[in-house]
Write a protein that holds these residues in place. Structure first.
Motif, PDB file in Angstrom:
ATOM      1  N   GLY A 164       1.637   8.379   0.931  1.00  0.00           N
ATOM      2  CA  GLY A 164       2.283   8.258   2.330  1.00  0.00           C
ATOM      3  C   GLY A 164       3.523   7.060   2.379  1.00  0.00           C
ATOM      4  O   GLY A 164       4.057   6.818   1.315  1.00  0.00           O
ATOM      5  N   PHE A 165       3.208   6.506   3.244  1.00  0.00           N
ATOM      6  CA  PHE A 165       4.482   5.101   3.418  1.00  0.00           C
ATOM      7  C   PHE A 165       3.084   3.950   3.138  1.00  0.00           C
ATOM      8  O   PHE A 165       1.935   4.177   3.837  1.00  0.00           O
ATOM      9  N   ASP A 166       3.430   2.858   2.791  1.00  0.00           N
ATOM     10  CA  ASP A 166       2.641   1.935   3.043  1.00  0.00           C
ATOM     11  C   ASP A 166       3.389   0.748   3.972  1.00  0.00           C
ATOM     12  O   ASP A 166       4.953   0.264   3.448  1.00  0.00           O
ATOM     13  N   PRO A 167       3.304   0.984   5.242  1.00  0.00           N
ATOM     14  CA  PRO A 167       3.975  -0.578   6.518  1.00  0.00           C
ATOM     15  C   PRO A 167       4.203  -1.805   5.564  1.00  0.00           C
ATOM     16  O   PRO A 167       5.829  -1.947   5.745  1.00  0.00           O
ATOM     17  N   GLN A 168       3.525  -2.260   4.599  1.00  0.00           N
ATOM     18  CA  GLN A 168       3.725  -3.882   4.434  1.00  0.00           C
ATOM     19  C   GLN A 168       4.676  -3.631   2.754  1.00  0.00           C
ATOM     20  O   GLN A 168       5.716  -4.474   2.963  1.00  0.00           O
ATOM     21  N   ASN A 169       5.011  -2.666   2.059  1.00  0.00           N
ATOM     22  CA  ASN A 169       6.193  -2.625   1.725  1.00  0.00           C
ATOM     23  C   ASN A 169       6.965  -2.257   2.100  1.00  0.00           C
ATOM     24  O   ASN A 169       8.249  -2.646   1.683  1.00  0.00           O
TER      25      ASN A 169
END
Length: 253
Positions: A164-169
């Motif tokens: 999935g996606f990491d909002p922080q990165n």
């Protein structure tokens, strides 16, 4: 790919998953996202690129789509966000060139009435129009769109669909790209900022020596003339630095 032929539903789901990341990227990158490109052209281009990339990334995409309905919906959302984030990096960089054009116009006193933007449904300064359109043509002449497609393909390794996606990165990547873009655009606009400061300082000192003469009014044509001459001398180097620095911004992803 043979396994996909025996599973038409999985093949369609895999194609749509690839379309979400690639279509979101094409939705925001410069050139394809302008108001001058019809929506049908953007849609068909995104579908064609998705069909071209899907066989290359089949082993990365197909095993991830054979999941439940709720998980697939989350997959679609994450793929769209990741593709939009990749496209926003290029979008921010191109908007930085518009920022340079605006700064340049202000520093040389070129405040003519705005005209129709050549890329968007809005008004823009003539000098900014010239710089942004030339910069966009320069990017596509140097295969900027190929670099973006390569970045999308490589993103399946850096940001696999299973995680999935990491909002922080993603926020860190966008922040790094903005920081790098700002430094590059400050470098491009620094000669005109320095010219404007020196010229206006000199005019202010002359005005102090002869307060009865409207020096500011008289000096405006010379400010514009000198600024346009400086633009004539430096626009080639400006666009070359702008095009050559795009790879540096893409490394911030």
């Amino acid at each position: 790919m043979i396994a996909g032929i025996t599973d038409p539903q999985g093949m369609i789901l895999a194609l749509f998953a690839a379309f979400c990341r690639i279509g979101a990227c094409l939705m925001v990158i410069p050139g394809f996202s302008t108001a001058r490109v019809p929506v049908q052209v953007r849609l068909l281009t995104a579908v064609a690129v998705s069909m071209a990339i899907l066989p290359l990334m089949w082993s990365e995409i197909y095993p991830k789509v054979s999941v439940g309905n709720s998980a697939y919906i989350y997959l679609i959302g994450s793929e769209t966000i990741i593709g939009a984030a990749i496209g926003l990096v290029a979008r921010f960089y191109f908007l930085g060139l518009q920022f340079v054009g605006t700064v340049l116009s202000l520093m040389i006193g070129f405040t003519a009435p705005p005209m129709q933007d050549v890329l968007e449904d809005s008004t823009e300064n003539q000098l900014t129009n010239l710089i942004t359109y030339a910069g966009l043509i320069m990017l596509y002449m140097l295969d900027f769109h190929h670099i973006m497609f390569e970045a999308v393909v490589q993103s399946y390794t850096a940001l696999p669909m299973s995680t999935g996606f990491d909002p922080q990165n993603l926020l860190v990547s966008l922040t790094n790209s903005l920081s790098t873009t700002f430094l590059i655009m400050l470098k491009l606009s620094s000669p005109f900022i320095l010219y404007g400061i020196l010229f206006n300082t000199a005019v202010g000192m002359v005005n102090k020596l002869a307060p009865a003469i409207p020096i500011a009014f008289i000096s405006t044509p010379y400010l514009i003339l000198g600024g346009l001459f400086l633009t004539y001398l430096g626009i080639a180097a400006m666009l070359r630095i702008f095009a050559d620095s795009f790879a540096q911004v893409m490394q911030a992803i």
